[in-house]
Design a protein around this motif. Structure first.
Motif, PDB file in Angstrom:
ATOM      1  N   PHE A  23       0.824  -1.204   0.000  1.00 40.15           N
ATOM      2  CA  PHE A  23       0.000   0.000   0.000  1.00 40.15           C
ATOM      3  C   PHE A  23       0.865   1.262   0.000  1.00 40.15           C
ATOM      4  O   PHE A  23       0.533   2.248  -0.656  1.00 40.15           O
ATOM      5  CB  PHE A  23      -0.943   0.004   1.205  1.00 40.15           C
ATOM      6  CG  PHE A  23      -2.188  -0.807   1.003  1.00 40.15           C
ATOM      7  CD1 PHE A  23      -3.324  -0.223   0.468  1.00 40.15           C
ATOM      8  CD2 PHE A  23      -2.233  -2.151   1.342  1.00 40.15           C
ATOM      9  CE1 PHE A  23      -4.482  -0.959   0.276  1.00 40.15           C
ATOM     10  CE2 PHE A  23      -3.376  -2.894   1.156  1.00 40.15           C
ATOM     11  CZ  PHE A  23      -4.509  -2.304   0.615  1.00 40.15           C
ATOM     12  N   ALA A  24       1.976   1.255   0.738  1.00 38.61           N
ATOM     13  CA  ALA A  24       2.851   2.433   0.797  1.00 38.61           C
ATOM     14  C   ALA A  24       3.481   2.716  -0.566  1.00 38.61           C
ATOM     15  O   ALA A  24       3.598   3.889  -0.957  1.00 38.61           O
ATOM     16  CB  ALA A  24       3.934   2.237   1.847  1.00 38.61           C
ATOM     17  N   PHE A  65       0.530   2.899   7.351  1.00 39.59           N
ATOM     18  CA  PHE A  65      -0.158   1.652   7.026  1.00 39.59           C
ATOM     19  C   PHE A  65       0.183   0.548   8.029  1.00 39.59           C
ATOM     20  O   PHE A  65      -0.667  -0.271   8.368  1.00 39.59           O
ATOM     21  CB  PHE A  65       0.158   1.208   5.597  1.00 39.59           C
ATOM     22  CG  PHE A  65      -0.611   1.973   4.576  1.00 39.59           C
ATOM     23  CD1 PHE A  65      -1.981   1.806   4.446  1.00 39.59           C
ATOM     24  CD2 PHE A  65       0.020   2.879   3.751  1.00 39.59           C
ATOM     25  CE1 PHE A  65      -2.703   2.517   3.515  1.00 39.59           C
ATOM     26  CE2 PHE A  65      -0.694   3.594   2.813  1.00 39.59           C
ATOM     27  CZ  PHE A  65      -2.061   3.419   2.690  1.00 39.59           C
ATOM     28  N   PHE A  66       1.413   0.510   8.498  1.00 43.16           N
ATOM     29  CA  PHE A  66       1.802  -0.490   9.491  1.00 43.16           C
ATOM     30  C   PHE A  66       0.966  -0.325  10.759  1.00 43.16           C
ATOM     31  O   PHE A  66       0.454  -1.303  11.314  1.00 43.16           O
ATOM     32  CB  PHE A  66       3.294  -0.363   9.813  1.00 43.16           C
ATOM     33  CG  PHE A  66       3.802  -1.445  10.718  1.00 43.16           C
ATOM     34  CD1 PHE A  66       4.239  -2.644  10.192  1.00 43.16           C
ATOM     35  CD2 PHE A  66       3.836  -1.268  12.090  1.00 43.16           C
ATOM     36  CE1 PHE A  66       4.699  -3.653  11.018  1.00 43.16           C
ATOM     37  CE2 PHE A  66       4.293  -2.268  12.926  1.00 43.16           C
ATOM     38  CZ  PHE A  66       4.733  -3.459  12.385  1.00 43.16           C
ATOM     39  N   MET A  67       0.821   0.921  11.201  1.00 41.89           N
ATOM     40  CA  MET A  67       0.010   1.167  12.397  1.00 41.89           C
ATOM     41  C   MET A  67      -1.451   0.794  12.157  1.00 41.89           C
ATOM     42  O   MET A  67      -2.109   0.226  13.032  1.00 41.89           O
ATOM     43  CB  MET A  67       0.128   2.634  12.829  1.00 41.89           C
ATOM     44  CG  MET A  67       1.471   2.976  13.421  1.00 41.89           C
ATOM     45  SD  MET A  67       1.569   4.654  14.067  1.00 41.89           S
ATOM     46  CE  MET A  67       1.593   5.609  12.581  1.00 41.89           C
ATOM     47  N   GLY A  68      -1.964   1.101  10.981  1.00 43.11           N
ATOM     48  CA  GLY A  68      -3.345   0.766  10.664  1.00 43.11           C
ATOM     49  C   GLY A  68      -3.585  -0.736  10.624  1.00 43.11           C
ATOM     50  O   GLY A  68      -4.549  -1.245  11.216  1.00 43.11           O
ATOM     51  N   PHE A  69      -2.706  -1.474   9.950  1.00 40.25           N
ATOM     52  CA  PHE A  69      -2.874  -2.928   9.875  1.00 40.25           C
ATOM     53  C   PHE A  69      -2.640  -3.596  11.232  1.00 40.25           C
ATOM     54  O   PHE A  69      -3.299  -4.589  11.562  1.00 40.25           O
ATOM     55  CB  PHE A  69      -1.951  -3.535   8.814  1.00 40.25           C
ATOM     56  CG  PHE A  69      -2.428  -3.292   7.415  1.00 40.25           C
ATOM     57  CD1 PHE A  69      -3.691  -3.672   7.008  1.00 40.25           C
ATOM     58  CD2 PHE A  69      -1.605  -2.673   6.490  1.00 40.25           C
ATOM     59  CE1 PHE A  69      -4.136  -3.445   5.722  1.00 40.25           C
ATOM     60  CE2 PHE A  69      -2.026  -2.443   5.199  1.00 40.25           C
ATOM     61  CZ  PHE A  69      -3.295  -2.826   4.811  1.00 40.25           C
ATOM     62  N   ALA A  70      -1.718  -3.056  12.013  1.00 40.34           N
ATOM     63  CA  ALA A  70      -1.504  -3.607  13.363  1.00 40.34           C
ATOM     64  C   ALA A  70      -2.741  -3.380  14.233  1.00 40.34           C
ATOM     65  O   ALA A  70      -3.136  -4.270  15.005  1.00 40.34           O
ATOM     66  CB  ALA A  70      -0.267  -2.975  13.998  1.00 40.34           C
TER      67      ALA A  70
END
Length: 185
Positions: A23-24, A65-70
Motif C-alpha cells: 500500500f505504501a 499503514f503499518f500502524m493501521g494494519f496492526a
C-alpha cells in the motif's frame, strides 16, 4: 518430526509488513505525482535529492499503514477471542491454536500485494480475499468443536462488528472531508 506450535508466530508481523509495503508503494507514487502536479515537488528538490524525498514519503506512508494494519489485527484478535468466549465451551485455548496456520493466507496475500501494487483496487481485493479466506478457514478448523448456533453467532458477531466499524470509518472520513471543503470555500 515434532511440530512446533510457535513456528508460524512470525507470520502476522511479516504479513503486516508486506501489506504495508504494498500500500505504501502505491500511495507513494500517487503522492509524488500530486506533489509534482501542484508544483511542490520542484521546491522540495531544491532542499533534498530525489531519492531522499521518495524514501521519506515512502517510509512515512509505510509507518501509517503499518500502524493501521496492526490496529486491525489487534481488533480482529480481540473480536475472535471475544466471540469464542461467548460461543464456545473451550476454556483451554485449543480452538485458537487450531486456526493459527491460517496466517499463511495473509502471508500469501501480502506477497501478492507487493506484486500487484500498481492498482489500489487489486490491493484492496487481495486484502479482502485474504481476510475472508482466513475467516472461513478458521471457521472450518474450529467448526467441529462448535454448535451450529455457535458458528452462526461467531459469523454474525464478526459481520456486525466489521460492518459497523467500516460504516463508522466512512462516516468519520466523510464528515472530516465535508468540514475541510467547507473551511476552504
Amino acid at each position: 518430526m515434532k511440530k512446533n506450535v510457535y513456528m508460524t508466530g512470525y507470520l502476522p508481523l511479516f504479513s503486516i509488513i508486506l501489506f504495508s509495503s504494498g500500500f505504501a508503494i502505491y500511495f507513494e507514487r500517487l503522492l509524488i505525482d500530486k506533489l509534482r502536479y501542484f508544483g511542490v515537488y520542484q521546491g522540495m528538490r531544491e532542499l533534498f535529492p530525489d531519492h531522499v524525498i521518495h524514501l521519506s514519503v515512502g517510509f512515512c506512508l509505510f509507518l501509517l499503514f503499518f500502524m493501521g494494519f496492526a490496529a486491525l489485527k489487534l481488533l480482529s484478535d480481540t473480536l475472535t477471542h471475544l466471540s469464542l468466549f461467548f460461543f464456545s465451551r473451550d476454556s483451554e485455548g485449543t480452538l485458537i491454536q487450531q486456526g493459527k496456520n491460517g496466517g499463511w493466507f495473509f502471508f500469501a496475500g501480502g506477497m501478492l500485494s507487493i506484486i500487484l501494487n500498481h492498482s489500489i483496487l487489486l490491493l484492496c481485493m487481495v486484502f479482502g480475499v485474504a481476510s475472508l479466506v482466513y475467516f472461513f478457514y478458521f471457521l472450518l478448523k474450529i467448526g467441529s468443536s462448535l454448535s451450529t448456533a455457535g458458528i452462526m453467532g461467531m459469523v454474525f458477531m464478526h459481520l456486525f462488528f466489521w460492518t459497523g466499524f467500516s460504516l463508522l470509518v466512512v462516516y468519520t472520513v466523510m464528515r472530516l472531508y465535508n468540514a475541510f471543503v467547507a473551511a476552504i470555500t
